[in-house]
Scaffold this active site. Structure first.
Site, short mmCIF file in Angstrom:
data_model
loop_
_atom_site.label_atom_id
_atom_site.label_comp_id
_atom_site.label_asym_id
_atom_site.label_seq_id
_atom_site.Cartn_x
_atom_site.Cartn_y
_atom_site.Cartn_z
N ALA A 209 42.14 37.94 46.77
CA ALA A 209 43.32 37.17 47.18
C ALA A 209 44.54 38.07 47.15
CB ALA A 209 43.52 35.98 46.24
N SER B 207 44.30 40.80 44.19
CA SER B 207 43.32 40.69 43.10
C SER B 207 41.92 40.70 43.69
CB SER B 207 43.55 39.42 42.28
OG SER B 207 43.51 38.26 43.11
N CYS C 213 43.91 29.09 46.68
CA CYS C 213 44.85 29.39 47.76
C CYS C 213 45.11 28.18 48.65
CB CYS C 213 44.36 30.58 48.59
SG CYS C 213 44.12 32.07 47.59
#
Length: 229
Positions: A141, A156, A172
């Site tokens: 992400a 990450s 998300c």
């Protein structure tokens, strides 16, 4: 070619790291080096500026920190490689889109190094598995903040994690999105050995090297006024 320093900060509380990023960016001068921080956080949920708290389905005992990056909610925890990109985009001549493209390409290159096939998805920042039983699952992400032409926050990459906290959120902002790590994806090094949590330092530096390569490749490919957000 503008150098980029790599700083391994190891395990660090998220709030302390967030505060340090903001301070670093606020105090930047024209000669401040560009830097990538490599970090591993204790369990924490983070919610972006426009994030909807309703995407936190079951908070449990994991803290939630509201931050100033873009995007919705995500989880950071042990076994995850986090790279924060503290860059002067104007000096590098980078548009924000070029920065995002560089980050995503670096993650794809890193995963390919460990024999994991992955891809971008249009309109959904991050990296997703492109093959295998978990095809379409998210493995990395990203979220950024641009202030005065300089970036912070970053990306990450899930290495070897307890993935259960991802079931407590809509990752998300996407309900039901499967999230995996490199172990689940069957990642192996060049010798064929399966990766595990002990490979954090090695994987983090592979990611950092790929980030630098992608950023240098794009340097000066765009006008210097690119990053103005």
């Amino acid at each position: 070619m503008i150098p980029i320093d790599i700083v391994e900060r190891g395990q660090q509380d998220y709030t302390a790291c967030f505060d340090a990023m903001q301070t670093f960016t606020a105090q930047r001068g024209p000669d401040t080096p560009d830097t990538i921080w490599l970090v591993e956080h204790p369990p924490v949920f983070t919610l972006g500026l426009a994030g909807d708290p309703a995407h936190l389905l079951a908070p449990g005992n994991i803290p939630l920190v509201k931050v100033d990056r873009g995007g919705q909610i995500t989880y950071h925890g042990p076994g995850q490689v986090v790279a924060y990109l503290l860059l002067d985009l104007r000096r590098r001549g980078l548009f924000v889109k070029a920065l995002v493209d560089a980050i995503e390409a670096a993650v794809i290159d890193t995963l390919a190094t460990y024999n994991v096939a992955s891809e971008r998805k249009a309109g959904a920042p991050g990296i997703y598995l492109s093959a295998g039983p978990h095809q379409g699952a998210k493995i990395a992400a990203l979220g950024l903040k641009i202030r005065n032409g300089c970036s912070y926050h970053g990306v990450s990459l899930n290495l070897a994690m307890d993935l259960s906290p991802f079931t407590q959120i809509n990752p998300c902002g996407y309900a039901g999105l499967e999230t995996v790590d490199m172990v689940t994806a069957g990642a192996r090094d060049a010798s064929g050995r399966a990766v595990d949590a002990a490979d954090w330092q090695r994987v983090s530096h592979v990611l950092a090297d790929r980030l630098v390569a992608q950023l240098q490749h794009r340097a000066n490919a765009h006008p210097a006024e690119a990053a103005t957000a």
